[in-house]
Write an enzyme that holds these catalytic residues in place. Structure first.
Site, mmCIF file in Angstrom:
data_model
loop_
_atom_site.group_PDB
_atom_site.id
_atom_site.type_symbol
_atom_site.label_atom_id
_atom_site.label_comp_id
_atom_site.label_asym_id
_atom_site.label_seq_id
_atom_site.Cartn_x
_atom_site.Cartn_y
_atom_site.Cartn_z
ATOM 1 N N ALA A 171 95.048 -54.354 -23.538
ATOM 2 C CA ALA A 171 94.793 -55.543 -22.715
ATOM 3 C C ALA A 171 94.729 -56.810 -23.568
ATOM 4 O O ALA A 171 95.314 -57.844 -23.218
ATOM 5 C CB ALA A 171 93.501 -55.370 -21.928
ATOM 6 N N ASP A 172 94.019 -56.743 -24.673
ATOM 7 C CA ASP A 172 93.880 -57.919 -25.530
ATOM 8 C C ASP A 172 95.220 -58.333 -26.127
ATOM 9 O O ASP A 172 95.541 -59.522 -26.204
ATOM 10 C CB ASP A 172 92.883 -57.630 -26.644
ATOM 11 C CG ASP A 172 91.478 -57.432 -26.128
ATOM 12 O OD1 ASP A 172 90.896 -58.388 -25.601
ATOM 13 O OD2 ASP A 172 90.955 -56.313 -26.234
#
Length: 405
Positions: A171-172
Site C-alpha cells: 500500500a505504501d
C-alpha cells in the site's frame, strides 16, 4: 553508470514532510532522478523508519534505502520558528509532499493556503489513509489496514485459513508511486498551461492506491455476482500459473496464455493436454486447474530449479526461480543492469560496503547511479538553513540550543 547530479529532474526542489514509507517513497523517485529533496525530521528523534528492522547500528538499512539521495534537516514543526522556516523553504521549493493525518498541516498553520501564499507556484501532494475528504478522512491509516480496506488482504492467502499480508509494504509503495505521478502531472500541467491556476493539490489515499491494483474486483461482482476469495498464490481464472515445487526449491510458471499453455504442456511431457481442444479455452483451463497443476508439479518436482528454468525457458515459457536475498545478491542479471549498487554506510561506527537496490526505470539504456544512502539525522541542517535560507550561524546555534533544529 549515469550520475544524476544533472539528471532529468535537476533543478526541482522537493520539500518532504512525511514519515515512514508512503511520502518518502514518492520523494525518493524525485531524488533518484536528480531533484533536490529536503527531508524534514524531528530533532533528536528523526523518522521512525530509522529504527525499523535494525539489527545493529543506529540507523536501519530500510531508512538508508528509502531516504537515499535526500538531505536531512531537523526541524520542530510544533514551534512557531519551525513553521516559519517551513514556509520559507516552501517559497524556494517546487513540490511539497506530506503524509500526516488530514487537517494536521492546517492545525499547524502550514496548510495549502499558507503554502500557496508563500509560493503561488507550489504543488502539494497529500498522502493519507483514507484521503482528505469523505466520512473516514480522520481515521488513522497505515499500509496494512489500507490493504485490508482496499480489498487486497481478503483475496491473499489460502481459502481454508485467515488472510495474510504480502511481506512488502504494498500500500505504501503504491501510494508513493501515485504521489510521485500526481506531482509530475501537476508540474507538467503548470508548464504546459503557462500559469498555475489548477491543479495544485494531489490527494492520494492509501486504500485507493491498493484498490487501483485490484483490477476488476467490483466489476466482476456487478456483472457476474462473483465475490473473489482467497485462491492461494494464484489469480482466479489465470491458469496454469503459480509456484511449483522443485528438487531443492521452487519456480514460478506463467503458462496461462493459450500459446504458452501448449508449449508448457509439451515441455512437461503432456502432449495430450496440449492437444486437448477443450483446454484452448481459458475458462475450461480454470475448471481443470487441479489437473493441470498436478501435471506440472509431477514434472518440476523431479528437477532442480535451474534445470526447470533452462528447459521451460528454451521452450518459450515464462518461468523464474523463486529467489531469496542471497540469490538476488548473486544473480548476474541483477548486477548487469545496475540493480545492486554498493555504497559505503556507517553501521557500527565504521563505514561498511552495503548493496542497495538500483534505480527504476533505466533511461537511455543506462542505469542511474545512487549518489548516497539515507543520511544521518540532521546531516544537512546547516547546509540548507544556513546556505539556502541564509540564516546566520548565531541564529542556528540559538535554534539548536532550544531544540528547534
Amino acid at each position: 553508470m549515469q550520475v544524476p547530479e544533472n539528471g532529468p529532474l535537476h533543478g526541482i526542489r522537493v520539500l518532504e514532510l512525511g514519515n515512514f514509507i508512503a511520502a518518502p517513497m514518492a520523494s525518493r523517485i524525485f531524488a533518484d532522478f536528480g531533484a533536490e529533496v529536503v527531508k524534514i525530521e524531528r530533532p533528536g528523534v528523526g523518522d521512525e523508519l530509522r529504527g525499523w528492522r535494525r539489527r545493529r547500528g543506529a540507523t536501519s538499512m530500510m531508512f538508508r534505502t528509502i531516504a537515499r539521495n535526500k538531505r536531512s534537516v531537523t526541524l520542530d514543526l510544533r514551534t512557531d520558528e519551525g513553521r516559519a522556516i517551513i514556509l520559507d523553504l516552501a517559497a524556494k521549493s517546487d513540490v511539497v509532499i506530506e503524509n500526516f493525518r488530514p487537517g494536521t498541516l492546517e492545525r499547524w498553520g502550514i496548510g495549502p493556503d499558507q503554502l500557496t501564499a508563500a509560493n503561488p507556484d507550489i504543488v502539494l501532494v497529500r498522502i493519507s489513509g483514507y484521503g482528505q475528504t469523505g466520512p473516514y478522512r480522520e481515521r488513522t491509516g497505515f499500509g496494512g489496514v489500507a490493504e485490508a480496506f482496499g480489498g487486497l488482504r481478503h483475496v491473499t492467502g489460502y481459502p481454508d485459513r485467515q488472510s495474510v499480508r504480502a511481506a512488502a509494504p504494498i500500500a505504501d509503495t503504491l501510494a508513493g508511486l501515485h504521489g510521485a505521478i500526481g506531482a509530475l502531472i501537476m508540474l507538467l500541467a503548470k508548464a504546459r498551461q503557462g500559469d498555475h491556476s489548477a491543479p495544485r493539490v494531489a490527494d492520494v489515499a492509501l486504500y485507493e492506491s491498493v484498490f487501483m491494483a485490484m483490477e476488476s474486483l467490483v466489476p466482476d461482482y456487478d456483472a457476474y455476482g462473483m465475490v473473489r476469495e482467497r485462491t492461494a498464490g494464484n489469480l482466479p481464472g489465470v491458469v496454469p500459473s503459480g509456484v511449483y515445487p522443485c528438487d531443492g526449491g521452487s519456480v514460478m510458471i506463467a503458462g496461462n496464455s493459450s500459446g504458452v499453455f501448449g508449449r508448457l504442456m509439451q515441455a512437461v511431457g503432456r502432449g495430450d493436454l496440449a492437444d486437448d481442444p477443450e483446454l484452448a479455452d481459458g475458462d475450461q483451463r480454470f475448471r481443470r486447474e487441479a489437473e493441470l497443476d498436478d501435471a506440472i508439479s509431477s514434472w518440476t518436482s523431479q528437477r532442480r530449479p535451474r534445470d526447470v528454468v533452462a528447459e521451460l525457458g528454451a521452450a518459450g515459457v515464462p518461468v523464474g526461480e523463486v529467489y531469496d536475498a542471497v540469490q538476488i545478491a548473486e544473480d548476474e542479471h541483477y548486477n548487469a543492469r545496475g540493480m545492486l549498487q554498493s555504497l559505503k554506510v556507517t553501521v557500527d561506527g565504521e563505514p561498511e560496503e552495503v548493496r542497495f537496490p538500483g534505480v527504476v526505470p533505466q533511461l537511455d539504456g543506462e542505469p542511474t547511479q545512487i549518489r548516497w544512502a539515507g543520511p544521518e539525522l540532521g546531516q544537512h541542517t546547516d547546509e540548507i538553513l544556513g546556505g539556502l535560507l541564509q540564516l546566520p550561524g548565531d541564529q542556528l546555534d540559538d535554534y539548536r540550543a532550544r531544540s528547534i533544529i
